[in-house]
Design a protein around this motif. Structure first.
Motif, short mmCIF file in Angstrom:
data_model
loop_
_atom_site.label_atom_id
_atom_site.label_comp_id
_atom_site.label_asym_id
_atom_site.label_seq_id
_atom_site.Cartn_x
_atom_site.Cartn_y
_atom_site.Cartn_z
N ILE A 190 -69.43 -35.26 -13.32
CA ILE A 190 -68.88 -36.36 -14.13
C ILE A 190 -67.96 -35.82 -15.21
O ILE A 190 -66.86 -36.34 -15.45
CB ILE A 190 -70.02 -37.19 -14.72
N ILE A 191 -68.40 -34.75 -15.86
CA ILE A 191 -67.56 -34.15 -16.91
C ILE A 191 -66.27 -33.63 -16.33
O ILE A 191 -65.18 -33.81 -16.91
CB ILE A 191 -68.34 -33.05 -17.62
N LEU A 192 -66.35 -33.01 -15.16
CA LEU A 192 -65.14 -32.48 -14.52
C LEU A 192 -64.18 -33.60 -14.14
O LEU A 192 -62.97 -33.48 -14.33
CB LEU A 192 -65.54 -31.69 -13.26
N LEU A 193 -64.74 -34.71 -13.66
CA LEU A 193 -63.89 -35.83 -13.30
C LEU A 193 -63.21 -36.43 -14.53
O LEU A 193 -62.03 -36.79 -14.50
CB LEU A 193 -64.74 -36.89 -12.59
N VAL A 194 -63.95 -36.51 -15.62
CA VAL A 194 -63.35 -37.04 -16.85
C VAL A 194 -62.23 -36.14 -17.34
O VAL A 194 -61.17 -36.60 -17.77
CB VAL A 194 -64.44 -37.22 -17.91
N LEU A 195 -62.44 -34.82 -17.27
CA LEU A 195 -61.40 -33.88 -17.70
C LEU A 195 -60.15 -34.00 -16.84
O LEU A 195 -59.01 -33.95 -17.33
CB LEU A 195 -61.95 -32.46 -17.67
N ILE A 196 -60.37 -34.18 -15.54
CA ILE A 196 -59.21 -34.32 -14.64
C ILE A 196 -58.42 -35.60 -14.97
O ILE A 196 -57.19 -35.59 -15.02
CB ILE A 196 -59.69 -34.34 -13.18
N LEU A 197 -59.14 -36.67 -15.20
CA LEU A 197 -58.46 -37.91 -15.56
C LEU A 197 -57.71 -37.79 -16.88
O LEU A 197 -56.59 -38.30 -17.03
CB LEU A 197 -59.48 -39.06 -15.64
N ILE A 198 -58.34 -37.09 -17.84
CA ILE A 198 -57.64 -36.90 -19.13
C ILE A 198 -56.38 -36.08 -18.95
O ILE A 198 -55.30 -36.41 -19.47
CB ILE A 198 -58.59 -36.26 -20.15
N LEU A 199 -56.48 -35.00 -18.19
CA LEU A 199 -55.30 -34.17 -17.95
C LEU A 199 -54.22 -34.94 -17.19
O LEU A 199 -53.02 -34.79 -17.45
CB LEU A 199 -55.71 -32.91 -17.18
N PHE A 200 -54.63 -35.79 -16.27
CA PHE A 200 -53.64 -36.55 -15.48
C PHE A 200 -52.89 -37.53 -16.37
O PHE A 200 -51.66 -37.61 -16.33
CB PHE A 200 -54.39 -37.28 -14.35
N PHE A 201 -53.64 -38.28 -17.13
CA PHE A 201 -52.98 -39.29 -17.96
C PHE A 201 -52.17 -38.68 -19.11
O PHE A 201 -51.20 -39.27 -19.57
CB PHE A 201 -54.02 -40.27 -18.51
N THR A 202 -52.56 -37.52 -19.58
CA THR A 202 -51.80 -36.87 -20.67
C THR A 202 -50.57 -36.14 -20.16
O THR A 202 -49.65 -35.86 -20.94
CB THR A 202 -52.69 -35.89 -21.42
N ASN A 203 -50.47 -35.86 -18.90
CA ASN A 203 -49.33 -35.10 -18.36
C ASN A 203 -48.43 -35.96 -17.46
O ASN A 203 -47.43 -35.46 -16.98
CB ASN A 203 -49.83 -33.89 -17.56
N VAL A 204 -48.80 -37.19 -17.24
CA VAL A 204 -47.94 -38.11 -16.50
C VAL A 204 -47.23 -39.00 -17.51
O VAL A 204 -47.87 -39.68 -18.32
CB VAL A 204 -48.77 -38.93 -15.49
N ARG A 205 -45.88 -39.01 -17.41
CA ARG A 205 -45.07 -39.80 -18.35
C ARG A 205 -44.14 -40.75 -17.58
O ARG A 205 -43.65 -40.41 -16.50
CB ARG A 205 -44.23 -38.90 -19.24
N ILE A 206 -43.92 -41.90 -18.19
CA ILE A 206 -42.94 -42.87 -17.66
C ILE A 206 -41.78 -42.90 -18.64
O ILE A 206 -41.92 -43.34 -19.79
CB ILE A 206 -43.55 -44.27 -17.49
N VAL A 207 -40.62 -42.42 -18.21
CA VAL A 207 -39.43 -42.37 -19.06
C VAL A 207 -38.73 -43.74 -19.01
O VAL A 207 -38.34 -44.19 -17.91
CB VAL A 207 -38.46 -41.28 -18.61
N ALA B 115 -74.14 -34.28 -13.72
CA ALA B 115 -73.48 -34.41 -15.02
C ALA B 115 -72.23 -33.54 -15.08
O ALA B 115 -71.20 -33.92 -15.66
CB ALA B 115 -74.43 -34.04 -16.13
N PHE B 116 -72.27 -32.35 -14.44
CA PHE B 116 -71.10 -31.47 -14.44
C PHE B 116 -69.95 -32.11 -13.70
O PHE B 116 -68.79 -32.03 -14.12
CB PHE B 116 -71.50 -30.14 -13.79
#
Length: 341
Positions: A5-22, A2-3
């Motif tokens: 899975i939670i860590l993977l979800v956090l990484i995905l959230i951080l990736f998608f929130t910090n990657v931008r397409i200008v 479970a840990f």
């Protein structure tokens, strides 16, 4: 498990929130820990989480700023409303973000003050006819002042000029008077051109008529001269033919007597004879009898009978032939035939 899975979800959230397409024609101003870091242009960009942030999204497209009409006073103290349009674009997103608090509001106020300053140096008539000059001056002033704001003023246009109603009425009257004056001038010019054209047409017509009459007179004179020349040439040719024929003197005299006969024609009362013909015969009575003069003279039956003339010894009493006339005529014919032979 479970840990993880939670860590993977956090990484995905951080990736998608910090990657931008200008997107194209956009610029992102990035701050790191509150300070200006960089400017992102079009493409895929990644920022550090919790450290970098997008401070401002700036459009790089050219913008059209339609400002409301501004009251201005001309040099001759006429108040009017002028509506202007400013075309601009951002060339430096950082200066546009940090150079001024509200760039568009500042540009509007700067445009109004510049317009008042320029119009204040002109009179009403000059203002109405100098739009290009006003546009050029405003663009130069605004472009120079907005360089520190990261804005490039590409064009300025005066959209509308609204003078007071009283001025509009005066301008309308002036325009009507000017148009009437132009109409009068045009009518006068048209009349003048018509008169000149008509006079030139009459002049050309008279010239052509005179030339035609002159040519006709010349043609008549040439025809008359030619006919006279032909007559004289014919007479000369006839005389030349007569000379070539070598007509003898008796024939000429005989022709003369025949001509006198034709002239008399049995009705003449007086005949003028050439002296040579008169002298060539013995008596005038014989000539008259030979050519038939006096046939038309009426015979007076009551007149006394004249004694018979003395008989001509040359006349044959049996045949009645002979006489002076017959002898003279026979002699002339024989002489002519001998000459021709």
């Amino acid at each position: 498990m479970a840990f993880l899975i939670i860590l993977l979800v956090l990484i995905l959230i951080l990736f998608f929130t910090n990657v931008r397409i200008v997107p194209q024609a956009k610029a992102y101003v990035i701050e790191r820990l509150g300070k200006y870091k960089t400017t992102w242009e079009a493409g895929l960009r990644v920022k550090l989480p919790l450290i970098d942030r997008v401070a401002k999204i700036v459009s790089l497209k050219e913008q059209v700023l339609d400002f409301p009409p501004q009251p201005v006073i001309t040099k001759d103290n006429v108040v009017m409303q002028i509506d202007s349009v400013v075309f601009c674009k951002v060339f430096d997103p950082a200066l546009f973000t940090y150079g001024v608090e509200n760039p568009m509001s500042g540009l509007q106020n700067l445009s109004a003050t510049t317009l008042r300053s320029i119009i204040g140096e002109m009179e009403l008539d000059q203002t109405l006819t100098s739009r290009e000059e006003i546009n050029g001056k405003m663009q130069a002033v605004l472009d120079d002042a907005t360089d520190q704001w990261g804005i490039k003023v590409t064009r300025v246009e005066i959209k509308n000029i609204n003078p007071p109603r009283e001025i509009e009425e005066v301008m309308t009257k002036q325009m009507r008077a000017e148009r009437e004056r132009r109409q009068t001038v045009l009518e006068a010019q048209a009349h003048q051109e018509a008169v000149v054209s008509r006079a030139e047409g009459d002049k050309k017509a008279k010239i052509l008529s005179a030339e035609a009459e002159r040519d006709a007179q010349i043609a008549l004179a040439e025809g008359k001269a030619k006919s006279i020349r032909l007559v004289y040439e014919a007479e000369a040719a006839g005389i030349e033919k007569l000379n070539q024929a070598r007509i003898s003197e008796p024939v000429l005299k005989l022709k003369g007597i025949q001509a006198l006969k034709d002239v008399a024609d049995g009705r003449a009362t007086k005949i003028y004879m050439p002296s040579d013909i008169a002298s060539s015969v013995s008596s005038l009575g014989l000539i008259g009898e030979a050519i038939g003069i006096g046939d038309a003279t009426p015979i007076d039956k009551k007149a006394k009978a004249k004694p018979a003339p003395k008989a001509d010894p040359c006349i044959d009493e049996n045949t009645g032939k002979g006489g002076v006339e017959a002898a003279y005529t026979t002699q002339m014919i024989q002489s002519s035939m001998e000459t021709q032979n």
